[in-house]
Design a protein around this motif. Structure first.
Motif, short mmCIF file in Angstrom:
data_model
loop_
_atom_site.label_atom_id
_atom_site.label_comp_id
_atom_site.label_asym_id
_atom_site.label_seq_id
_atom_site.Cartn_x
_atom_site.Cartn_y
_atom_site.Cartn_z
N LEU A 52 0.98 -1.31 0.44
CA LEU A 52 0.16 0.00 0.16
C LEU A 52 1.01 1.45 0.19
O LEU A 52 0.93 2.16 -0.53
CB LEU A 52 -0.70 0.13 1.15
N ASN A 53 1.85 0.97 1.10
CA ASN A 53 2.79 2.57 0.54
C ASN A 53 3.41 2.90 -0.04
O ASN A 53 3.71 3.63 -1.04
CB ASN A 53 3.87 2.34 1.59
N GLY A 54 3.70 1.59 -1.20
CA GLY A 54 4.43 1.59 -2.79
C GLY A 54 3.59 2.33 -3.58
O GLY A 54 3.59 2.88 -4.23
N LEU A 55 2.16 1.93 -3.62
CA LEU A 55 1.15 2.61 -4.45
C LEU A 55 1.32 4.05 -3.86
O LEU A 55 1.01 5.00 -4.63
CB LEU A 55 -0.23 1.86 -4.31
N ARG A 56 1.23 4.50 -2.48
CA ARG A 56 1.27 6.18 -2.63
C ARG A 56 2.49 6.39 -3.12
O ARG A 56 2.41 7.58 -3.67
CB ARG A 56 1.77 5.68 -0.66
N VAL A 57 3.13 5.42 -2.97
CA VAL A 57 4.81 6.35 -4.03
C VAL A 57 4.57 6.23 -5.79
O VAL A 57 5.12 7.28 -5.29
CB VAL A 57 5.85 5.10 -3.73
N VAL A 58 3.89 5.30 -5.86
CA VAL A 58 3.82 5.43 -7.26
C VAL A 58 2.70 6.86 -7.93
O VAL A 58 2.89 7.37 -8.15
CB VAL A 58 3.35 4.18 -7.33
N LEU A 59 2.04 6.86 -7.15
CA LEU A 59 0.76 7.53 -6.99
C LEU A 59 1.53 9.20 -6.76
O LEU A 59 1.44 9.90 -7.37
CB LEU A 59 -0.11 7.62 -6.01
N THR A 60 1.44 8.97 -5.92
CA THR A 60 2.25 10.71 -5.38
C THR A 60 3.66 11.62 -6.75
O THR A 60 3.90 12.44 -7.23
CB THR A 60 3.51 10.33 -4.03
N SER A 61 3.95 9.84 -7.06
CA SER A 61 5.42 10.28 -8.03
C SER A 61 4.93 10.54 -9.24
O SER A 61 5.92 11.74 -9.93
CB SER A 61 5.78 8.11 -8.13
N PHE A 62 3.20 10.32 -9.21
CA PHE A 62 2.90 10.71 -11.12
C PHE A 62 1.86 12.11 -10.54
O PHE A 62 1.52 12.21 -11.12
CB PHE A 62 2.35 9.35 -11.58
N GLY A 63 2.30 12.72 -9.20
CA GLY A 63 1.71 14.08 -9.24
C GLY A 63 0.81 13.67 -8.27
O GLY A 63 -0.13 14.86 -7.97
N LEU A 64 0.07 12.90 -7.93
CA LEU A 64 -1.27 12.38 -7.57
C LEU A 64 -1.64 12.09 -5.90
O LEU A 64 -0.95 11.81 -5.49
CB LEU A 64 -2.13 10.83 -8.29
N GLY A 65 -1.93 13.68 -5.91
CA GLY A 65 -2.11 13.34 -3.62
C GLY A 65 -1.22 13.74 -2.85
O GLY A 65 -1.31 13.19 -1.90
N VAL A 66 0.08 14.68 -3.38
CA VAL A 66 0.70 14.57 -3.07
C VAL A 66 0.32 15.27 -1.56
O VAL A 66 1.16 15.10 -0.05
CB VAL A 66 1.81 15.69 -4.08
N ARG A 67 0.18 15.95 -1.59
CA ARG A 67 -0.66 16.80 -0.75
C ARG A 67 -1.69 15.85 0.18
O ARG A 67 -1.56 16.29 1.61
CB ARG A 67 -1.68 18.58 -0.65
N ARG A 68 -1.63 15.19 0.32
CA ARG A 68 -2.27 13.77 1.01
C ARG A 68 -1.38 12.55 0.98
O ARG A 68 -2.03 11.65 1.87
CB ARG A 68 -4.04 13.32 0.24
N GLN A 69 -0.27 13.07 1.04
CA GLN A 69 0.72 11.89 1.26
C GLN A 69 0.47 11.02 3.18
O GLN A 69 0.65 10.38 2.96
CB GLN A 69 1.79 12.05 0.85
N VAL A 70 0.03 12.39 3.83
CA VAL A 70 0.21 11.48 4.96
C VAL A 70 -0.61 10.78 5.64
O VAL A 70 -0.65 9.32 6.46
CB VAL A 70 0.15 12.73 5.86
N GLN A 71 -1.81 11.03 4.94
CA GLN A 71 -3.13 10.34 5.09
C GLN A 71 -3.04 9.19 4.59
O GLN A 71 -3.32 7.60 4.87
CB GLN A 71 -4.58 11.29 4.40
N MET A 72 -2.18 8.94 3.73
CA MET A 72 -1.91 7.65 2.03
C MET A 72 -1.35 7.11 3.29
O MET A 72 -1.49 6.16 2.88
CB MET A 72 -1.35 7.80 1.39
N PHE A 73 -0.46 7.89 4.16
CA PHE A 73 1.24 6.78 5.19
C PHE A 73 -0.24 5.75 5.84
O PHE A 73 -0.16 5.08 6.20
CB PHE A 73 2.24 7.24 5.38
#
Ligand code: SF4
Ligand code: FES
Lengths: 133, 241, 127
Positions: free
Chosen positions: C85-106
């Motif tokens: 799941l954290n890997g998905l967070r990294v993938v998403l943020t790396s494509f500019g998605l949900g960067v401002r929500r990275q803490v919640q995703m974690f």
């Protein structure tokens, strides 16, 4: 508005293939792929089988491998997971700023480990598929 | 009568070729003073050999970065109230990931060289600035107006970055953010450096830079955006455009 | 004068003092990644017993009934879910998605990993 050219200062761009877009993309693609395969893997191995409590016996597993699609999926799985994990290990080693010499060795050793692991995985999948219960 | 607190500063001390130690100074402060004020007081009244850096006193020069209780702070704009309570001990240490020159002063040359390598812009046309709520549409003639770049080159982000702790050549947050600010489609010559071993792929998404940056650069977001820019540049190259 | 970046300082990767949730995400990602890599090779080796026939495999299966091994398996399951799941967070943020929500995703990754582990624990020990 552009500043003058920085010919006077050359940053070591590390022309060796330490890390680049393609290597990184491989990690980014194998990652989500693994999430998918692993979900299946976990469900199959813990919820299927004769007692519906997972592939817990030798016979269950051999029966499962009867379907020719299964060894194929398992082989893809092994290749993906080995690639992803070894690239990850390499990423950690890169964070320790290895010299060119060390990195060459690291590359060679990881490649060797990776190829043998995948080779072994293929062999194992084929052996299991050829067994009879 | 302003509020009065007693606080103890526990300051990291190290001179060339000497072992490091911590010196403590207890002083009366107004909690709305800044950390830097207290440190200057220590220097003025307690120990003239204390080395630290500052110039502007208003978050512009980027010289006064230190670690306060382990967290990177721009000390000239960090009030004592925001990081301490009455009678607290405040541990003041130099930034990490830069060689210490003396006490709280570190050699930030490496950061400046990296900023130069990406030709970081000190000012940029206002039409290219990523500001929170830009006017609906810029007019072409607006590009005559320039804006100071947000980054102070204070080095807080480098100090907070886990990757920068072990890999010296890694460009790190501020230089990558400066490259993002250029945009690779405007500066394709930066691609080699950004896509290299020391570039944009080495970030491991701890987002510490964004947490400590005192100046709204948000390097974490910019690094992620730079990845998008890099991938699209690579794909464009791949198809020979 | 020991403050410059150096490979020997690798333990500082794992020091969360004064750091933010994002660092916890990074630390856990690295630790689970290393742990899962070790598990992967162990797992592959152990599965080699399948090639030696039913007796060898059932013999090994008997071993896995021990509570210690089961606990280890739970750790692996928790690590897999978190890392995925954290890997998905990294993938998403790396494509500019949900960067401002990275803490919640974690937090969500940790939460789901805990829930998932609890479900498997229940099946293993009570089910
Ligand atoms: S990006 Fe922020 S923290 Fe880093 S040097 Fe610039 S202003 Fe300082
Ligand atoms: S003294 Fe200039 S930024 Fe703090």
């Amino acid at each position: 508005m552009n500043s003058p050219s920085s010919e006077h200062f050359n940053y070591p761009t590390g022309r060796r293939a330490g890390e680049n877009a393609w290597l990184w993309l491989v990690k980014m693609i194998t990652g989500p792929l693994l999430v998918l395969i692993l979900t299946l893997h976990l469900i199959v191995n813990h919820y299927m089988g004769s007692a519906h409590s997972g592939l817990m016996t030798y016979n269950d597993i051999v029966a499962y491998f009867r379907n020719p699609l299964i060894p194929l999926i398992e082989i893809i799985f092994v290749a993906t997971v080995v690639t992803h994990s070894l690239l990850g290990v390499r990423g950690i080693i890169l964070d320790m700023n290895p010299s060119q010499k060390v990195l060459t060795w690291v590359n060679a050793v990881l490649l060797l480990i990776g190829c043998s692991a995948v080779g072994y995985g293929i062999w194992l999948a084929l052996v299991i598929a050829s067994k009879s219960t | 009568m302003p509020e009065q607190w007693t606080v103890t500063l526990r300051i990291y001390r190290q001179k060339t070729n000497e072992p490091s130690r911590y010196d403590t100074f207890t002083l009366e402060v107004n909690p709305d003073e800044y950390i830097l004020d207290a440190i200057e007081r220590v220097w003025a009244f307690h120990d003239r050999s204390l080395c630290f850096r500052h110039a502007c006193h208003h978050s512009t020069c980027g010289a006064c970065g230190m670690r306060v209780n382990g967290v990177e702070k721009l000390t000239c704009i960090t009030t004592i109230r925001s990081v301490a309570r009455p009678n607290a001990v405040l541990t003041i240490e130099p930034l990490r990931n830069f060689p210490i020159i003396s006490d709280l002063v570190v050699d930030m040359g490496e950061l400046y060289r990296k900023m130069e390598a990406v030709e970081a812009r000190a000012v940029l046309p206002i039409t290219e600035a990523e500001i929170e709520k830009p006017p609906h549409q810029w007019k072409t003639e607006d590009s005559q107006y320039v804006r100071l770049s947000d980054c102070l080159e204070c080095g807080l982000c480098i100090s907070a970055c886990p990757v920068a702790a072990t890999s010296q050549p890694y460009l790190g947050p501020a230089p990558l953010a400066a490259a993002q600010d250029h945009r690779l489609d405007r500066r394709p010559d930066l691609l080699t450096l950004i896509d290299s071993e020391h570039g944009v792929w080495r970030c491991h998404s701890a987002f510490e830079c964004t947490a400590v940056c005192p100046s709204f650069v948000d390097p974490g977001r910019r690094i992620m955006d730079l990845r998008k820019q890099t991938i699209s540049a690579k794909i464009r190259h791949f198809f020979g455009k | 004068m020991n403050n410059q970046p150096a490979p020997q300082r690798l333990l500082s990767w794992f020091n969360p003092l004064g750091r933010n949730p994002g660092s916890w995400a990074f630390i856990l990602n690295r630790l689970t990644g290393l742990g899962l890599t070790m598990y992967l090779f162990l797992h592959l080796m152990v599965l080699g017993r399948l090639a030696q026939g039913p007796e060898a495999y059932e013999e090994f299966l008997a071993l896995t009934k021990s509570p210690l091994i089961k606990l280890g398996e739970l750790l692996v399951i928790g690590a897999v879910i978190y890392h995925g799941l954290n890997g998905l967070r990294v993938v998403l943020t790396s494509f500019g998605l949900g960067v401002r929500r990275q803490v919640q995703m974690f937090y969500l990754s940790v939460l789901l990993a805990l829930v998932g582990t609890a479900i498997f624990a229940f099946r293993m020990f009570a089910g």
